[in-house]
Design a protein around this motif. Structure first.
Motif, mmCIF file in Angstrom:
data_model
loop_
_atom_site.group_PDB
_atom_site.id
_atom_site.type_symbol
_atom_site.label_atom_id
_atom_site.label_comp_id
_atom_site.label_asym_id
_atom_site.label_seq_id
_atom_site.Cartn_x
_atom_site.Cartn_y
_atom_site.Cartn_z
ATOM 1 N N GLU A 232 44.329 44.663 40.134
ATOM 2 C CA GLU A 232 44.465 44.423 41.387
ATOM 3 C C GLU A 232 45.490 43.563 41.820
ATOM 4 O O GLU A 232 46.315 43.884 42.649
ATOM 5 N N ARG B 184 48.333 45.846 41.436
ATOM 6 C CA ARG B 184 48.670 46.605 42.659
ATOM 7 C C ARG B 184 49.413 45.747 43.614
ATOM 8 O O ARG B 184 50.312 46.261 44.445
ATOM 9 N N ARG B 185 48.766 44.468 43.982
ATOM 10 C CA ARG B 185 49.489 43.872 45.263
ATOM 11 C C ARG B 185 50.996 43.436 44.843
ATOM 12 O O ARG B 185 51.630 43.506 46.028
ATOM 13 N N GLY C 71 48.087 48.487 36.820
ATOM 14 C CA GLY C 71 48.004 48.246 38.371
ATOM 15 C C GLY C 71 49.413 48.549 39.031
ATOM 16 O O GLY C 71 49.247 49.083 40.136
ATOM 17 N N THR D 257 50.758 52.070 41.376
ATOM 18 C CA THR D 257 50.980 51.722 42.628
ATOM 19 C C THR D 257 52.482 52.092 42.998
ATOM 20 O O THR D 257 52.523 52.922 43.817
#
Length: 336
Positions: free
Chosen positions: A161, A164-165, A197, A201
């Motif tokens: 996550e 992804r951020r 991640g 993305t």
């Protein structure tokens, strides 16, 4: 008249210089104060107890003692331990799963009441954690996620996550276009999750991963790998580092190859090198984990478990996106 005009101009320049110097001193003083204040203290401290006639003994096994990241986890853990009156011992994992496994076995043999571990290899560490549980010693996994019933508590962030951020942050900078070089640590489960991640993305929006190099979570290796990455692709526009040693190594390579004007970088975990890059603007985002809170939460869980109390199995810790605009608010992360 000419002399008067010259004097007025000189006075104006002097006042401007004094004003700039005053503003700079104020900013420096504010940054110094922010750094000296240090991290927020633990919100709570677990109540200690007596185990077999003594205060609990908690062993801590980090990945290494080189990275500021791991030292801050240790500092947070020892802060809680000191307040609770708990004894601790830190055993350096030296970036080696076998060393960490042996450390856990030794702590169990020496009658420690709980162990905190940040695993190099989340699969390779499982047998040692299972042996500890069989011996009645609970294990708290911090940072690296160890998916095994033998783990009594897990403290950390979602690494995929987080990837992804930071990927979304780069997409905004790049406008969804361009190639990216990655400095990773292919021996680290955590950093592979961050890489996955991030990659998922940015590629979903049209960006391309040009090359991936392996820094093995060691600063010197990461710098060499990053130098090779930049030499191989002189037109590279963007780069991503999956951890503190990787970002420090990448930063050193960017500076040494004079790429600060044409390359934008994102990565994980603050360091003095990362802060310099943020201030200069060529590092556009750093995902910072609350390292001190990792230590606070891990030690609280370990004390509760050592004292026979129940604790949460999953303890999430939030991340913070540090940018050139807000970096001054996070300078306390430069302190151990």
């Amino acid at each position: 008249m000419r002399q008067k005009v010259t004097a007025v101009v000189a006075l104006g320049l002097l006042l401007t210089t004094v004003g700039c110097d005053t503003q700079a001193r104020r900013e420096m003083a504010a940054e110094k104060k922010s750094t000296e204040q240090g991290p927020p203290p633990p919100a709570e401290v677990a109540r200690s107890c007596t185990v077999r006639g003594h205060a609990p003994k908690i062993g801590i096994v980090p990945i290494n003692l080189q990275a500021l990241f791991f030292n801050q986890i240790n500092t947070g853990a020892r802060t809680v331990a000191r307040k609770a009156g708990v004894k601790t011992q830190i055993v350096n994992g030296n970036d080696d799963s076998a060393t960490q496994s042996n450390a856990i076995d030794d702590l169990v043999a020496n009658h420690y009441d709980a162990v905190i571990v940040d695993a190099v290899d989340t699969e390779g560490i499982k047998p040692a954690i299972r042996r500890a549980k069989a011996a009645g010693v609970p294990v708290v996994a911090v940072d690296a996620t160890v998916d095994d019933p033998a783990v009594s508590a897990q403290v950390g962030v979602g690494n995929a996550e987080g990837g992804r951020r930071i990927g979304e942050a780069l997409l905004k900078t790049a406008g969804n276009r361009g190639g990216i070089g990655v400095v990773g640590a292919l021996n680290s489960t955590i950093q592979n999750e961050r890489q996955k991640g991030f990659t998922n993305t940015v590629t979903a929006k049209g960006m391309k991963i040009q090359n991936v190099v392996d820094g093995r979570n060691i600063q010197e290796n990461a710098q060499t790998a990053a130098e090779n990455l930049l030499t191989r692709d002189p037109g590279l526009k963007y780069a991503y580092a999956t951890g503190e040693p990787a970002l420090i190594g990448l930063a050193a390579a960017v500076v040494s190859q004079h790429r600060t004007k044409d390359l934008k970088v994102v990565g994980w975990d603050l360091s003095s090198q990362a802060v310099d890059g943020l201030r200069a603007g060529w590092i556009t985002g750093v995902l910072q984990q609350n390292t001190f809170r990792f230590g606070y939460e891990a030690m609280n869980s370990a004390i509760d478990l050592a004292c026979g109390r129940t604790t949460r199995r999953q303890v999430p810790v939030p991340t913070q996106l540090v940018t050139p605009d807000n970096v001054k608010d996070y300078l306390y992360y430069l302190e151990k």
